[in-house]
Design an enzyme around this catalytic site. Structure first.
Site, PDB file in Angstrom:
ATOM      1  N   PRO A  22       0.859  -1.192   0.000  1.00  0.00           N
ATOM      2  CA  PRO A  22       0.000   0.000   0.000  1.00  0.00           C
ATOM      3  C   PRO A  22       0.891   1.236   0.000  1.00  0.00           C
ATOM      4  O   PRO A  22       1.807   1.337   0.809  1.00  0.00           O
ATOM      5  CB  PRO A  22      -0.764  -0.118   1.329  1.00  0.00           C
ATOM      6  CG  PRO A  22       0.100  -0.974   2.204  1.00  0.00           C
ATOM      7  CD  PRO A  22       0.865  -1.881   1.296  1.00  0.00           C
ATOM      8  N   MET A  23       0.641   2.170  -0.911  1.00  0.00           N
ATOM      9  CA  MET A  23       1.433   3.409  -0.918  1.00  0.00           C
ATOM     10  C   MET A  23       0.493   4.574  -1.229  1.00  0.00           C
ATOM     11  O   MET A  23      -0.019   4.692  -2.349  1.00  0.00           O
ATOM     12  CB  MET A  23       2.565   3.337  -1.952  1.00  0.00           C
ATOM     13  CG  MET A  23       3.665   2.351  -1.546  1.00  0.00           C
ATOM     14  SD  MET A  23       5.113   2.459  -2.606  1.00  0.00           S
ATOM     15  CE  MET A  23       4.506   1.732  -4.112  1.00  0.00           C
ATOM     16  N   CYS A 106       2.764   2.965   9.390  1.00  0.00           N
ATOM     17  CA  CYS A 106       2.998   4.295   8.812  1.00  0.00           C
ATOM     18  C   CYS A 106       3.737   5.193   9.807  1.00  0.00           C
ATOM     19  O   CYS A 106       3.286   5.387  10.931  1.00  0.00           O
ATOM     20  CB  CYS A 106       1.671   4.928   8.407  1.00  0.00           C
ATOM     21  SG  CYS A 106       1.922   6.546   7.674  1.00  0.00           S
ATOM     22  N   ASN A 206       8.939  -7.221   3.808  1.00  0.00           N
ATOM     23  CA  ASN A 206       8.816  -5.984   3.024  1.00  0.00           C
ATOM     24  C   ASN A 206       9.980  -5.042   3.332  1.00  0.00           C
ATOM     25  O   ASN A 206      10.490  -5.012   4.436  1.00  0.00           O
ATOM     26  CB  ASN A 206       7.467  -5.315   3.371  1.00  0.00           C
ATOM     27  CG  ASN A 206       7.347  -3.890   2.860  1.00  0.00           C
ATOM     28  OD1 ASN A 206       7.159  -2.964   3.642  1.00  0.00           O
ATOM     29  ND2 ASN A 206       7.457  -3.686   1.568  1.00  0.00           N
ATOM     30  N   GLY A 207      10.334  -4.270   2.308  1.00  0.00           N
ATOM     31  CA  GLY A 207      11.354  -3.234   2.452  1.00  0.00           C
ATOM     32  C   GLY A 207      12.517  -3.460   1.507  1.00  0.00           C
ATOM     33  O   GLY A 207      13.193  -4.487   1.562  1.00  0.00           O
ATOM     34  N   ASP A 208      12.694  -2.520   0.574  1.00  0.00           N
ATOM     35  CA  ASP A 208      13.868  -2.495  -0.308  1.00  0.00           C
ATOM     36  C   ASP A 208      13.951  -3.680  -1.269  1.00  0.00           C
ATOM     37  O   ASP A 208      15.052  -4.035  -1.704  1.00  0.00           O
ATOM     38  CB  ASP A 208      15.170  -2.439   0.504  1.00  0.00           C
ATOM     39  CG  ASP A 208      15.249  -1.217   1.396  1.00  0.00           C
ATOM     40  OD1 ASP A 208      14.421  -0.314   1.240  1.00  0.00           O
ATOM     41  OD2 ASP A 208      16.150  -1.175   2.260  1.00  0.00           O
ATOM     42  N   GLY A 230       7.064  -2.301  -2.822  1.00  0.00           N
ATOM     43  CA  GLY A 230       6.510  -0.960  -2.938  1.00  0.00           C
ATOM     44  C   GLY A 230       7.261  -0.132  -3.965  1.00  0.00           C
ATOM     45  O   GLY A 230       6.991  -0.196  -5.172  1.00  0.00           O
ATOM     46  N   ARG A 231       8.247   0.632  -3.477  1.00  0.00           N
ATOM     47  CA  ARG A 231       8.907   1.612  -4.344  1.00  0.00           C
ATOM     48  C   ARG A 231       9.589   0.996  -5.554  1.00  0.00           C
ATOM     49  O   ARG A 231       9.758   1.669  -6.577  1.00  0.00           O
ATOM     50  CB  ARG A 231       9.900   2.426  -3.503  1.00  0.00           C
ATOM     51  CG  ARG A 231       9.201   3.339  -2.494  1.00  0.00           C
ATOM     52  CD  ARG A 231      10.163   3.862  -1.462  1.00  0.00           C
ATOM     53  NE  ARG A 231      10.697   2.769  -0.650  1.00  0.00           N
ATOM     54  CZ  ARG A 231      11.661   2.896   0.229  1.00  0.00           C
ATOM     55  NH1 ARG A 231      12.212   4.076   0.419  1.00  0.00           N
ATOM     56  NH2 ARG A 231      12.085   1.848   0.918  1.00  0.00           N
TER      57      ARG A 231
HETATM   58  C1  LIG Z   1       4.936   7.137  -0.975  1.00  0.00           C
HETATM   59  C2  LIG Z   1       4.691   6.053   0.039  1.00  0.00           C
HETATM   60  C3  LIG Z   1       3.441   5.908   0.580  1.00  0.00           C
HETATM   61  C4  LIG Z   1       3.194   4.888   1.510  1.00  0.00           C
HETATM   62  N1  LIG Z   1       1.928   4.719   1.997  1.00  0.00           N
HETATM   63  C5  LIG Z   1       1.655   3.673   2.819  1.00  0.00           C
HETATM   64  C6  LIG Z   1       0.328   3.381   3.224  1.00  0.00           C
HETATM   65  O1  LIG Z   1      -0.627   4.059   2.821  1.00  0.00           O
HETATM   66  N2  LIG Z   1       0.133   2.322   4.052  1.00  0.00           N
HETATM   67  C7  LIG Z   1       1.168   1.547   4.501  1.00  0.00           C
HETATM   68  O2  LIG Z   1       0.949   0.597   5.254  1.00  0.00           O
HETATM   69  N3  LIG Z   1       2.436   1.790   4.107  1.00  0.00           N
HETATM   70  C8  LIG Z   1       2.703   2.805   3.276  1.00  0.00           C
HETATM   71  N4  LIG Z   1       3.970   2.998   2.821  1.00  0.00           N
HETATM   72  C9  LIG Z   1       5.011   2.025   3.176  1.00  0.00           C
HETATM   73  C10 LIG Z   1       5.121   0.927   2.116  1.00  0.00           C
HETATM   74  O3  LIG Z   1       3.948   0.149   2.080  1.00  0.00           O
HETATM   75  C11 LIG Z   1       6.320   0.007   2.392  1.00  0.00           C
HETATM   76  O4  LIG Z   1       6.145  -0.593   3.654  1.00  0.00           O
HETATM   77  C12 LIG Z   1       7.642   0.741   2.376  1.00  0.00           C
HETATM   78  O5  LIG Z   1       7.725   1.657   1.297  1.00  0.00           O
HETATM   79  C13 LIG Z   1       8.826  -0.237   2.283  1.00  0.00           C
HETATM   80  O6  LIG Z   1       8.713  -1.036   1.139  1.00  0.00           O
HETATM   81  P1  LIG Z   1       9.520  -0.704  -0.233  1.00  0.00           P
HETATM   82  O7  LIG Z   1      10.965  -0.528   0.149  1.00  0.00           O
HETATM   83  O8  LIG Z   1       9.269  -1.907  -1.102  1.00  0.00           O
HETATM   84  O9  LIG Z   1       8.947   0.558  -0.774  1.00  0.00           O
HETATM   85  C14 LIG Z   1       4.243   4.017   1.921  1.00  0.00           C
HETATM   86  C15 LIG Z   1       5.500   4.201   1.364  1.00  0.00           C
HETATM   87  C16 LIG Z   1       5.738   5.181   0.438  1.00  0.00           C
HETATM   88  C17 LIG Z   1       7.112   5.315  -0.151  1.00  0.00           C
END
Ligand SMILES: Cc1cc2nc3c(=O)[nH]c(=O)nc-3n(C[C@H](O)[C@H](O)[C@H](O)COP(=O)(O)O)c2cc1C
Length: 332
Positions: A22-23, A106, A206-208, A230-231
């Site tokens: 979720p982002m 969050c 999750n993460g990176d 995510g990203r």
């Molecule tokens: C722009 C952005 C918005 C995000 N919004 C949410 C959200 O609405 N709910 C949530 O649980 N995590 C949110 N996150 C966290 C991501 O779900 C994820 O846990 C985090 O980015 C690490 O994963 P990644 O490295 O694959 O991005 C957000 C992250 C980013 C960068």
């Protein structure tokens, strides 16, 4: 090599648990639909504030919008009062959510100051009450997303996972950072093993995770049952499908051709105009265009120009022109 096994989340089976994170501001319906088409075990909505959901604000309804092609879809809620979370969960169940995900990860001040998101990792009693009332309010499975803890002196994700399991949560996702890290440093995939050992629930790391190699390594280090990305999917909605094919032993899925990439951008752009209306659609699409075009020759200059345009047709024309050197018809 087969690394992924199906997981069960209440009555649901997710064959290949490669999950779109979720982002907020990114994983809206137009983006999720495309990700799902390329392959994803599950897509999760942007976080929806429980209070806003109850008031059915325009924004919360946009965030809760989903498409049958996404099925099953998980709608994520954030909140700090058990009663509101229960009510919002019921509303989302009525809107067709297959899963309700609770946000306890969050780190953003606006959310944390309201004692929602990762602030709940500092108050496991309230966290438990929120989980309990949400689980009791709906028939669909409830899942939980969290960080490792508030800070490195309080790595209580395994405790929270145990509480959640006892209260009827069906899947746990752990972002391998603390709240205080925000997005700094790197995600600790090894830590996630502690959560895996603390519960018998499916655990998602999750993460990176930005590539097939990252996904394999994260699974190996964490012992988790699936990955959440995510990203890494910014401007690459096909990444999850590639990771899924790799981890399921279905070989390499190549990058889409540039013709296909352009078609995807246009599809997402049009869908954003429909969902948000013209001006908001143009504004919100800018960052996506930036991600899609990143790394292509001349992209910085292109972004500077395109970000000044307010007319969607002019943006689309400029996109077509920018991509034209790479399109197959240019070579023909
Ligand atoms: C722009 C952005 C918005 C995000 N919004 C949410 C959200 O609405 N709910 C949530 O649980 N995590 C949110 N996150 C966290 C991501 O779900 C994820 O846990 C985090 O980015 C690490 O994963 P990644 O490295 O694959 O991005 C957000 C992250 C980013 C960068």
């Amino acid at each position: 090599m087969q690394t992924l096994k199906p997981i069960t989340v209440g009555p649901l089976t997710i064959d290949a648990p490669v999950i779109l994170a979720p982002m907020t501001g990114v994983t809206d319906l137009p983006f999720r639909k495309i990700v799902k088409r390329y392959g994803a075990g599950l897509t999760v909505s942007e976080m929806i504030a429980s209070q806003a959901m109850i008031r059915e604000t325009r924004q919360s309804l946009q965030k809760a919008a989903w498409d049958p092609t996404e099925e099953p879809v998980s709608l994520q809620l954030a909140g700090c009062t058990p009663r509101e979370m229960a009510e919002a969960a019921k509303l989302n169940e009525q809107r067709g959510a297959a899963i309700i995900d609770i946000n306890m990860g969050c780190p953003v001040k606006k959310v944390v100051n309201g004692d929602a998101g990762s602030a709940l990792m500092r108050d496991l009693k309230l966290a438990g009450e929120i989980i309990d009332s949400t689980v009791k309010a709906v028939k669909v499975p409830v899942t939980l997303k969290m960080r490792m803890g508030w800070c490195h002196d309080s790595l209580n994700a395994p405790d929270l996972a145990r509480i959640a399991e006892d209260l009827g949560v069906k899947m746990i996702t752990v972002h391998g950072r603390t709240r205080n890290q925000m997005y700094k440093g790197s995600a600790d995939w090894r830590f996630v093993r502690r959560v895996k050992e603390a519960t018998s629930l499916p655990v998602i790391v999750n993460g990176d995770i930005c590539s097939r190699e990252d996904a394999r390594e994260a699974l190996a280090q964490s012992g988790a049952d699936g990955v959440m990305i995510g990203r890494g999917a910014y401007g690459r909605p096909w990444l999850l499908g590639q990771v899924m094919a790799d981890l399921s032993g279905n070989g390499d899925k190549p990058e889409p051709s540039m013709d296909e990439q352009l078609a995807v951008i246009i599809e997402q752009y049009d869908a954003m105009q429909s969902l948000y209306g013209r001006q908001t659609g143009v504004n919100l699409a800018r960052k996506h265009i930036g991600w899609y075009t990143k790394g292509l020759t001349g992209s910085a200059e292109f972004r500077n120009k395109v970000n000044q345009l307010d007319d969607p047709d002019a943006v689309l024309a400029m996109l077509g022109e920018f991509y034209s050197p790479w399109l197959s018809r240019a070579a023909a």
